[in-house]
Design an enzyme around this catalytic site. Sequence first.
Site, PDB file in Angstrom:
ATOM      1  N   PRO A  86       0.811  -1.236  -0.021  1.00 55.39           N
ATOM      2  CG  PRO A  86      -1.004  -1.573   1.454  1.00 55.39           C
ATOM      3  CD  PRO A  86       0.309  -2.202   1.133  1.00 55.39           C
ATOM      4  CB  CYS A  87       1.288   3.671  -2.316  1.00 54.17           C
ATOM      5  SG  CYS A  87      -0.516   4.282  -3.058  1.00 54.17           S
ATOM      6  CG  ASN A  88      -2.966   4.040   1.532  1.00 53.81           C
ATOM      7  OD1 ASN A  88      -2.652   3.278   0.902  1.00 53.81           O
ATOM      8  ND2 ASN A  88      -4.457   4.498   1.586  1.00 53.81           N
ATOM      9  CG  PHE A  90       5.520   4.766   1.270  1.00 56.33           C
ATOM     10  CD1 PHE A  90       6.390   5.234   2.263  1.00 56.33           C
ATOM     11  CD2 PHE A  90       4.867   3.569   1.370  1.00 56.33           C
ATOM     12  CE1 PHE A  90       6.855   4.114   3.023  1.00 56.33           C
ATOM     13  CE2 PHE A  90       5.194   2.581   2.310  1.00 56.33           C
ATOM     14  CZ  PHE A  90       6.254   2.877   3.183  1.00 56.33           C
TER      15      PHE A  90
END
Length: 351
Positions: A86-88, A90
């Site tokens: 998950p990129c949230n 970053f």
Amino acid sequence: MIFRLGELFCGPGGLALGAITATIGNPDYKIIHQWANDYDKDTCQTYIRNICPDKPESVICGDIRELDFNRLYDIGDIDALAFGFPCNDFSVVGEQKGINGKFGPLYSYGIKVLKDKQPQWFLAENVGGLKSANEGSAFEKIKADMIAAGYKIYPNLYKFEDYGIPQARHRVIIIGIRNDLPFDFKVPSTNGYVLKTCREAIDEPPIQENASNNEYTVQSAQVVERLNHIKPGENAFTANLPDHLKLNVRGARISQIYKRLDPSKPAYTVTGSGGGGTHIYHWSEPRALTNRERARLQTFPDNYVFEGSKESVRKQIGMAVPCDGAKIIFEAVLKTFAGIHYESIPANINE
């Protein structure tokens, strides 16, 4: 050599489709689906329908933090692992809490599988903002953990529009190859790829009337009026709007809110989150794109059917990896293992 692929945070199957369709002219080298996990039910149903309809039990839906990994391992051994963690935490549009955020530590479950199963290679994917999260320390920590798990790593910032994907989408992708294997991965060259515009992607060929996930969003009269004042490539803050159509939002001058596509360029980044004004807007018609049009920007074929509500599908598409871009990278991995030379370029991770 057939590589059995396990996948964490599988999403709707952008990476998986790129993997199972990757070909290098040698049928002995290919990637097949083995198992996958994601926490969202609609996403898992989309993945099953399109990637493994004959093996639905191979996709385990549930929060990875509560998952008994033996349920995955019991499905079958793997030779490769993909995880678009998950990129949230970053993303540069978020708070960039990085490793200290709710989602930042989830990459460690990929590390767990690497340690447990020691696949021959892996692909890990995240947003470009990963490089700068926690002042760069998050990226260094993640790379160090991959190395400690027993892998040579090859990170690169892929700019997918340079590979003919009709969307400006920049992603950090790390290829890892197990230390005992005599292979070195090289970043595939961008030579030979032609810039593809969003208009070409959406209009050529035209989307069939009966295409799935192609419902129009009903726009309010005010939104239609606002869009009629916004030129291709402009947004709600760069356009010359009458006072009654201006948005009272601070700090959003370089924003994608109510931004219309420029038909002469690749699309701006397709996202899966956000409220009003973030749906991506057609260059000539005063409306948001349909999910099928958004899927075309992500290079999903028209017969790829997404499960769930219209909003669920929008989120799935926005969180996916462009399958044609993933395919290029997976083909480079296969060529690496097959000993087939391919044109490459230096890694640009420090750009």
